[in-house]
Motif scaffolding. Sequence first.
Motif, PDB file in Angstrom:
ATOM      1  N   GLN A  68       0.839  -1.203   0.000  1.00  0.00           N
ATOM      2  CA  GLN A  68       0.000   0.000   0.000  1.00  0.00           C
ATOM      3  C   GLN A  68       0.870   1.248   0.000  1.00  0.00           C
ATOM      4  N   SER A  69       0.280   2.346  -0.375  1.00  0.00           N
ATOM      5  CA  SER A  69       1.002   3.607  -0.313  1.00  0.00           C
ATOM      6  C   SER A  69       1.067   4.123   1.119  1.00  0.00           C
ATOM      7  N   LEU A  70       2.016   5.008   1.366  1.00  0.00           N
ATOM      8  CA  LEU A  70       2.061   5.664   2.674  1.00  0.00           C
ATOM      9  C   LEU A  70       0.761   6.451   2.860  1.00  0.00           C
ATOM     10  N   THR A  71       0.162   6.273   4.016  1.00  0.00           N
ATOM     11  CA  THR A  71      -1.103   6.929   4.318  1.00  0.00           C
ATOM     12  C   THR A  71      -0.938   7.787   5.555  1.00  0.00           C
ATOM     13  N   LEU A  72      -1.334   9.037   5.455  1.00  0.00           N
ATOM     14  CA  LEU A  72      -1.219   9.949   6.582  1.00  0.00           C
ATOM     15  C   LEU A  72      -2.239   9.586   7.652  1.00  0.00           C
TER      16      LEU A  72
ATOM     17  N   SER B 173      -9.240  11.097   7.653  1.00  0.00           N
ATOM     18  CA  SER B 173     -10.417  10.246   7.583  1.00  0.00           C
ATOM     19  C   SER B 173     -10.012   8.784   7.752  1.00  0.00           C
ATOM     20  N   GLY B 174     -10.715   8.084   8.608  1.00  0.00           N
ATOM     21  CA  GLY B 174     -10.440   6.675   8.847  1.00  0.00           C
ATOM     22  C   GLY B 174      -9.555   6.414  10.047  1.00  0.00           C
ATOM     23  N   PHE B 175      -9.039   7.464  10.648  1.00  0.00           N
ATOM     24  CA  PHE B 175      -8.169   7.338  11.830  1.00  0.00           C
ATOM     25  C   PHE B 175      -8.769   8.144  12.976  1.00  0.00           C
ATOM     26  N   VAL B 176      -8.784   7.544  14.174  1.00  0.00           N
ATOM     27  CA  VAL B 176      -9.408   8.201  15.313  1.00  0.00           C
ATOM     28  C   VAL B 176      -8.448   8.258  16.487  1.00  0.00           C
ATOM     29  N   ILE B 177      -8.673   9.242  17.333  1.00  0.00           N
ATOM     30  CA  ILE B 177      -7.783   9.498  18.458  1.00  0.00           C
ATOM     31  C   ILE B 177      -7.758   8.343  19.443  1.00  0.00           C
ATOM     32  N   ASP B 178      -8.874   7.672  19.645  1.00  0.00           N
ATOM     33  CA  ASP B 178      -8.902   6.570  20.603  1.00  0.00           C
ATOM     34  C   ASP B 178      -7.988   5.425  20.181  1.00  0.00           C
TER      35      ASP B 178
ATOM     36  N   VAL C 171      -0.313   3.048  19.231  1.00  0.00           N
ATOM     37  CA  VAL C 171      -1.253   2.179  18.534  1.00  0.00           C
ATOM     38  C   VAL C 171      -1.946   1.368  19.632  1.00  0.00           C
ATOM     39  N   SER C 172      -3.225   1.590  19.808  1.00  0.00           N
ATOM     40  CA  SER C 172      -3.945   1.028  20.954  1.00  0.00           C
ATOM     41  C   SER C 172      -4.742  -0.209  20.575  1.00  0.00           C
ATOM     42  N   ASN C 173      -4.906  -1.075  21.578  1.00  0.00           N
ATOM     43  CA  ASN C 173      -5.755  -2.265  21.401  1.00  0.00           C
ATOM     44  C   ASN C 173      -5.485  -2.918  20.046  1.00  0.00           C
ATOM     45  N   MET C 174      -4.247  -3.325  19.870  1.00  0.00           N
ATOM     46  CA  MET C 174      -3.789  -3.763  18.553  1.00  0.00           C
ATOM     47  C   MET C 174      -4.422  -5.062  18.084  1.00  0.00           C
ATOM     48  N   SER C 175      -4.596  -5.142  16.784  1.00  0.00           N
ATOM     49  CA  SER C 175      -5.037  -6.361  16.111  1.00  0.00           C
ATOM     50  C   SER C 175      -4.049  -6.651  14.987  1.00  0.00           C
ATOM     51  N   PRO C 176      -4.074  -7.849  14.416  1.00  0.00           N
ATOM     52  CA  PRO C 176      -3.143  -8.153  13.325  1.00  0.00           C
ATOM     53  C   PRO C 176      -3.233  -7.169  12.163  1.00  0.00           C
ATOM     54  N   GLU C 177      -4.386  -6.551  11.969  1.00  0.00           N
ATOM     55  CA  GLU C 177      -4.537  -5.581  10.881  1.00  0.00           C
ATOM     56  C   GLU C 177      -3.691  -4.323  11.100  1.00  0.00           C
ATOM     57  N   ASP C 178      -3.214  -4.123  12.320  1.00  0.00           N
ATOM     58  CA  ASP C 178      -2.353  -2.981  12.614  1.00  0.00           C
ATOM     59  C   ASP C 178      -0.891  -3.254  12.280  1.00  0.00           C
TER      60      ASP C 178
END
Lengths: 114, 112
Positions: free
Chosen positions: B41-45, B59-64, B80-87
């Motif tokens: 994937q491309s670098l995403t801000l 958009s798509g990223f939240v402070i929590d 990076v909180s409450n991590m899952s493999p998708e992180d």
Amino acid sequence: QKEVEQDPGPLSVPEGAIVSLNCTYSNSAFQYFMWYRQYSRKGPELLMYTYSSGNKEDGRFTAQVDKSSKYISLFIRDSQPSDSATYLCAMSLLNTGTASKLTFGTGTRLQVTL
Amino acid sequence: SAVISQKPSRDICQRGTSLTIQCQVDSQVTMMFWYRQQPGQSLTLIATANQGSEATYESGFVIDKFPISRPNLTFSTLTVSNMSPEDSSIYLCSVPIQSGAFFGQGTRLTVV
């Protein structure tokens, strides 16, 4: 459709070849265009920065921007094995000194062989 | 130019845990950016870290999920909180300059 499209490669060329890397984009408002080189397990390193259409040369590297076609290119002359890396195009609406957001392509992996 | 030091360089974490990534710049900068680079994937801000104010999230990223601190003009952290493999991804901090941006070497995160 992605805002910036870039062929992921891999692109394999022999040492000494001329390499052409390209990106297309959909947002005609982009004005600033960059190329980054990223070695494995390293952060992106800025190679070229251009404004609007035209060419810019720096050593073996030449960046071209054709805003009418929404197409940018990076040419590498006399390619070397040390050029083997992933090349990322990026663009922004405003001058990056104003902290304008960068929009990246996915990167093209280049392998220069002996 | 700017020298950006980022740590850790890599980590393997259990799902459900949190990881804080640090970014230190050798000069004072107003803005710092945090990006994510997922495989293929491309670098995403993720967000823009402003000193003295709340971070601005894309958009798509939240402070929590991605809390950011910016205690001074040379330092920022991304959690990076409450991590899952998708992180699982590479996380990069960046400093804008007049003609482009500088990046740290990245943090390679694997969540198992």
